[in-house]
Design an enzyme around this catalytic site. Structure first.
Site, PDB file in Angstrom:
ATOM      1  N   VAL A 111       2.402   2.733  -4.350  1.00 31.79           N
ATOM      2  CA  VAL A 111       2.940   1.492  -4.925  1.00 31.79           C
ATOM      3  C   VAL A 111       1.832   0.689  -5.613  1.00 31.79           C
ATOM      4  O   VAL A 111       2.002   0.200  -6.743  1.00 31.79           O
ATOM      5  CB  VAL A 111       3.636   0.635  -3.835  1.00 31.79           C
ATOM      6  CG1 VAL A 111       4.305  -0.574  -4.470  1.00 31.79           C
ATOM      7  CG2 VAL A 111       4.664   1.460  -3.071  1.00 31.79           C
ATOM      8  N   GLU A 151      10.919  -8.074  -2.955  1.00 33.62           N
ATOM      9  CA  GLU A 151      12.008  -7.265  -3.539  1.00 33.62           C
ATOM     10  C   GLU A 151      11.826  -5.774  -3.271  1.00 33.62           C
ATOM     11  O   GLU A 151      12.787  -5.051  -2.990  1.00 33.62           O
ATOM     12  CB  GLU A 151      12.078  -7.527  -5.049  1.00 33.62           C
ATOM     13  CG  GLU A 151      13.218  -6.859  -5.753  1.00 33.62           C
ATOM     14  CD  GLU A 151      14.582  -7.375  -5.288  1.00 33.62           C
ATOM     15  OE1 GLU A 151      15.235  -6.633  -4.528  1.00 33.62           O
ATOM     16  OE2 GLU A 151      14.975  -8.485  -5.665  1.00 33.62           O
ATOM     17  N   GLU A 202       7.716   9.524   5.430  1.00 35.57           N
ATOM     18  CA  GLU A 202       6.674   8.562   5.785  1.00 35.57           C
ATOM     19  C   GLU A 202       5.647   9.278   6.660  1.00 35.57           C
ATOM     20  O   GLU A 202       5.933  10.324   7.256  1.00 35.57           O
ATOM     21  CB  GLU A 202       7.280   7.404   6.596  1.00 35.57           C
ATOM     22  CG  GLU A 202       8.382   6.637   5.891  1.00 35.57           C
ATOM     23  CD  GLU A 202       7.889   5.426   5.111  1.00 35.57           C
ATOM     24  OE1 GLU A 202       6.741   4.999   5.319  1.00 35.57           O
ATOM     25  OE2 GLU A 202       8.655   4.925   4.277  1.00 35.57           O
ATOM     26  N   ASP A 253      13.197   2.767   9.365  1.00 36.82           N
ATOM     27  CA  ASP A 253      12.886   2.205   8.043  1.00 36.82           C
ATOM     28  C   ASP A 253      14.128   1.541   7.433  1.00 36.82           C
ATOM     29  O   ASP A 253      14.073   0.400   6.957  1.00 36.82           O
ATOM     30  CB  ASP A 253      12.383   3.354   7.151  1.00 36.82           C
ATOM     31  CG  ASP A 253      12.312   2.973   5.688  1.00 36.82           C
ATOM     32  OD1 ASP A 253      11.340   2.322   5.297  1.00 36.82           O
ATOM     33  OD2 ASP A 253      13.254   3.324   4.939  1.00 36.82           O
ATOM     34  N   LYS A 291      15.150  -2.610   6.680  1.00 36.71           N
ATOM     35  CA  LYS A 291      15.699  -3.122   5.413  1.00 36.71           C
ATOM     36  C   LYS A 291      17.002  -3.887   5.673  1.00 36.71           C
ATOM     37  O   LYS A 291      17.215  -4.978   5.128  1.00 36.71           O
ATOM     38  CB  LYS A 291      15.938  -1.955   4.441  1.00 36.71           C
ATOM     39  CG  LYS A 291      14.635  -1.263   4.022  1.00 36.71           C
ATOM     40  CD  LYS A 291      14.906   0.062   3.315  1.00 36.71           C
ATOM     41  CE  LYS A 291      13.614   0.760   2.925  1.00 36.71           C
ATOM     42  NZ  LYS A 291      13.782   2.155   2.524  1.00 36.71           N
TER      43      LYS A 291
HETATM   44  P1  NAP Z   1       0.307   4.669   0.612  1.00 42.36           P
HETATM   45  O1  NAP Z   1       0.500   5.516  -0.582  1.00 42.36           O
HETATM   46  O2  NAP Z   1       0.061   5.317   1.930  1.00 42.36           O
HETATM   47  O3  NAP Z   1      -0.885   3.670   0.292  1.00 42.36           O
HETATM   48  C1  NAP Z   1      -1.366   2.769   1.236  1.00 42.36           C
HETATM   49  C2  NAP Z   1      -2.614   2.109   0.647  1.00 42.36           C
HETATM   50  O4  NAP Z   1      -3.077   1.115   1.574  1.00 42.36           O
HETATM   51  C3  NAP Z   1      -3.766   3.081   0.409  1.00 42.36           C
HETATM   52  O5  NAP Z   1      -4.417   2.773  -0.796  1.00 42.36           O
HETATM   53  C4  NAP Z   1      -4.706   2.821   1.591  1.00 42.36           C
HETATM   54  O6  NAP Z   1      -6.066   3.026   1.279  1.00 42.36           O
HETATM   55  C5  NAP Z   1      -4.454   1.340   1.824  1.00 42.36           C
HETATM   56  N1  NAP Z   1      -4.739   0.949   3.195  1.00 42.36           N
HETATM   57  C6  NAP Z   1      -4.144   1.425   4.314  1.00 42.36           C
HETATM   58  N2  NAP Z   1      -4.690   0.817   5.395  1.00 42.36           N
HETATM   59  C7  NAP Z   1      -5.628  -0.024   4.923  1.00 42.36           C
HETATM   60  C8  NAP Z   1      -6.543  -0.901   5.540  1.00 42.36           C
HETATM   61  N3  NAP Z   1      -6.605  -0.999   6.867  1.00 42.36           N
HETATM   62  N4  NAP Z   1      -7.370  -1.629   4.762  1.00 42.36           N
HETATM   63  C9  NAP Z   1      -7.325  -1.523   3.413  1.00 42.36           C
HETATM   64  N5  NAP Z   1      -6.469  -0.689   2.779  1.00 42.36           N
HETATM   65  C10 NAP Z   1      -5.651   0.042   3.530  1.00 42.36           C
HETATM   66  O7  NAP Z   1       1.564   3.696   0.831  1.00 42.36           O
HETATM   67  P2  NAP Z   1       2.672   3.298  -0.223  1.00 42.36           P
HETATM   68  O8  NAP Z   1       3.702   4.367  -0.270  1.00 42.36           O
HETATM   69  O9  NAP Z   1       2.036   2.849  -1.482  1.00 42.36           O
HETATM   70  O10 NAP Z   1       3.358   2.076   0.533  1.00 42.36           O
HETATM   71  C11 NAP Z   1       2.791   0.777   0.517  1.00 42.36           C
HETATM   72  C12 NAP Z   1       3.813  -0.219   1.048  1.00 42.36           C
HETATM   73  O11 NAP Z   1       4.963  -0.186   0.222  1.00 42.36           O
HETATM   74  C13 NAP Z   1       4.327   0.058   2.470  1.00 42.36           C
HETATM   75  O12 NAP Z   1       4.610  -1.153   3.113  1.00 42.36           O
HETATM   76  C14 NAP Z   1       5.622   0.827   2.211  1.00 42.36           C
HETATM   77  O13 NAP Z   1       6.542   0.729   3.283  1.00 42.36           O
HETATM   78  C15 NAP Z   1       6.129   0.096   1.004  1.00 42.36           C
HETATM   79  N6  NAP Z   1       7.076   0.842   0.179  1.00 42.36           N
HETATM   80  C16 NAP Z   1       6.738   2.060  -0.284  1.00 42.36           C
HETATM   81  C17 NAP Z   1       7.625   2.743  -1.086  1.00 42.36           C
HETATM   82  C18 NAP Z   1       7.297   4.079  -1.672  1.00 42.36           C
HETATM   83  O14 NAP Z   1       8.143   4.644  -2.383  1.00 42.36           O
HETATM   84  N7  NAP Z   1       6.128   4.634  -1.446  1.00 42.36           N
HETATM   85  C19 NAP Z   1       8.883   2.172  -1.386  1.00 42.36           C
HETATM   86  C20 NAP Z   1       9.188   0.899  -0.888  1.00 42.36           C
HETATM   87  C21 NAP Z   1       8.269   0.242  -0.105  1.00 42.36           C
HETATM   88  P3  NAP Z   1      -6.647   4.485   0.867  1.00 42.36           P
HETATM   89  O15 NAP Z   1      -5.959   4.864  -0.389  1.00 42.36           O
HETATM   90  O16 NAP Z   1      -8.080   4.256   0.649  1.00 42.36           O
HETATM   91  O17 NAP Z   1      -6.324   5.372   2.022  1.00 42.36           O
HETATM   92  N1  HSE Z   2      10.803   6.254   3.160  1.00 39.98           N
HETATM   93  C1  HSE Z   2      11.628   5.445   2.336  1.00 39.98           C
HETATM   94  C2  HSE Z   2      12.860   6.253   1.921  1.00 39.98           C
HETATM   95  C3  HSE Z   2      10.954   4.990   1.078  1.00 39.98           C
HETATM   96  O1  HSE Z   2      12.913   7.462   2.130  1.00 39.98           O
HETATM   97  O2  HSE Z   2      13.778   5.668   1.368  1.00 39.98           O
HETATM   98  C4  HSE Z   2      10.332   3.647   1.191  1.00 39.98           C
HETATM   99  O3  HSE Z   2      11.267   2.648   1.468  1.00 39.98           O
END
Ligand code: NAP
Ligand code: HSE
Length: 428
Positions: free
Chosen positions: A15, A131, A192, A203, A207
């Protein structure tokens, strides 16, 4: 030129990098739309020296997200790390204490600490926008808070976890079982880090609890969500439900009843020809019902870099435009602690029974249902397998209590050979 809106972004994963890309590629569009440049002052992640596929050299680096959140050159703290506690919570609290607005995609954080964070933000005149936390790219928070603000919301429901919908729809399409499709989803990177958050319904439950709060003016109550994941759904259930005209969905339903707030996230049957029944793959769908508007159906990508970053940018643009409102649509102090409904609204149920093929077996079952006050709507018996007769039943609307009495009585007979399967049929 107006003052830029300066961001500090913690989390440069799927993200976070999506957000950076939009800010870099759509700078002119964002300035035109908000009337001021949107810029990034500083960033943070766990590992500094990682190639993330974008040029980050122009931004200051902070190892510690809390320090990032408090920087003088940051107006809005963008939390995209995830996690309900730890650095996500500490840095969000620090940002609010330092007078910064917050944008986050973190449903776990808000589902568990939303009320306290909203109170902190509103006491200091800050906003928290989220959002992206619910249904990814679908602007459902905006729809509920803004477009539908004139409605008494009667029900919110939907498919809010793309991974579960992918597994369930692929089970029907391929004829493969849950374990094989779980592995496929894992290989595609859908799950996840803790897969139980997805397949255990947690999850999606996070929501739903956020949508409930906005819809009903109640304090977020994730612990009040009746949760069940998709792990027990078998290929047989998927096929048999399809044969009876239904699809199995991990469905969230929230409604205010005269018995209290009902919040459920569980596998349910929905009519195959309904919009929810036709939802395929990793897509999300949220259905909102209001007293004036009737039913509104929102559908779109619930996850992924582009869709989720799109939602984060929507929030950032609102803040850049000076558009502010309380975290859950009304002041946090006015949100009520709604009593939890102790039982679910009556509904029809689908039952799958394995009966011994002998005289009187079916009569025993129908008489148990009758004695428990459960009325049969439809019934189908399939070809015998050895001496076992698979029987499918659809009941009229009944309470779970009445149904449980009948299920226990059935298990205590000598004609039911396996634990009966019961799935709620949701009227949509
Ligand atoms: P991700 O790809 O695992 O990225 C997490 C990021 O946070 C990485 O850059 C990581 O650093 C950094 N991080 C983790 N722990 C940290 C710490 N202690 N200090 C500093 N940085 C830290 O996760 P994501 O999928 O982008 O998701 C991020 C958020 O968005 C979550 O809350 C998730 O639930 C939400 N979300 C995600 C999606 C989706 O489709 N992915 C959809 C809706 C909501 P490194 O890169 O250096 O490891
Ligand atoms: N793990 C979630 C899903 C994505 O499968 O819909 C982030 O909300």
């Amino acid at each position: 030129m107006s003052q830029p809106l300066r961001l500090g972004i913690a989390g440069l994963g799927t993200v976070g990098i999506g957000v950076v890309k939009i800010i870099q590629h759509q700078a002119d569009l964002l300035t035109m739309r908000t009337g001021r440049p949107v810029t990034i002052s500083a960033i943070s992640a766990r590992t500094r020296n990682k190639d993330r596929g974008v040029d980050l050299s122009g931004y200051a680096w902070e190892d510690d997200p809390v320090a990032l959140a408090k920087r003088d050159d940051v107006d809005v703290y963008v939390e995209l790390m995830g996690g309900s506690n730890g650095p996500a919570k500490a840095s969000t609290e620090a940002a609010l204490a330092a007078g910064k607005d917050v944008v986050t995609a973190n449903k776990a954080l808000l589902a568990l600490h939303g009320q306290a964070l909203a109170e902190q933000a509103e006491a200091g005149g800050q906003v928290i926008r989220y959002e992206a936390a619910v249904a990814g790219g679908i602007p459902v928070i905006k729809a509920l808070t803004e477009g539908l603000a004139g409605n008494a919301i009667t029900r919110v429901m939907g498919v809010m976890n793309g991974t579960c919908n992918y597994i369930l729809t692929r089970m029907e399409a391929t004829g493969q079982g849950y374990n094989a499709l779980f592995d496929e989803a894992n290989k595609l990177g859908y799950l996840e880090a803790d897969p139980n958050l997805d397949v255990g319904g947690i999850d999606a439950g996070h929501k739903l609890s956020l949508l409930s709060s906005i819809a009903f003016g109640t304090q977020v109550d994730f612990d009040g969500v009746e949760l069940e994941g998709i792990q027990r759904i078998s290929l047989e259930d998927i096929k048999d439900a399809a044969d009876m005209g239904y699809r199995v969905k991990l469905l969230g339903v929230a409604q205010m009843t005269d018995r209290g707030l009902e919040q459920r996230m569980s596998p349910c049957l929905v009519p195959a020809d309904s919009p929810l029944g036709q939802l395929e793959g990793g897509t999300n769908m949220v259905v909102i019902e209001g007293d004036s508007v009737g039913q509104v159906v929102l559908r779109g990508a619930g996850a992924g870099e582009g869709p989720t970053a799109s939602a984060v940018l929507g929030d950032i643009c609102d803040i850049a435009r000076g558009y502010r409102y309380p975290v859950f649509g009304q002041p946090a102090a006015s949100l009520t602690a709604a009593p939890r409904a102790k039982s679910a609204t009556p509904a029809p149920y689908y039952l799958r029974l394995a009966l011994q093929d002998k005289p009187g077996a079916l009569a025993k079952i129908t008489s148990i249902l009758g004695e428990a006050g459960v009325s049969i709507h439809r019934m189908r018996q399939y070809d015998h397998q050895d001496d076992i007769a698979p029987v499918l039943l659809v009941t009229h609307a009944t309470t779970r209590t009445e149904l449980d009495v009948a299920l226990t009585a059935m298990e205590n007979t000598d004609v039911v050979t396996a634990k009966p399967v019961a799935l709620r049929i949701e009227t949509v």
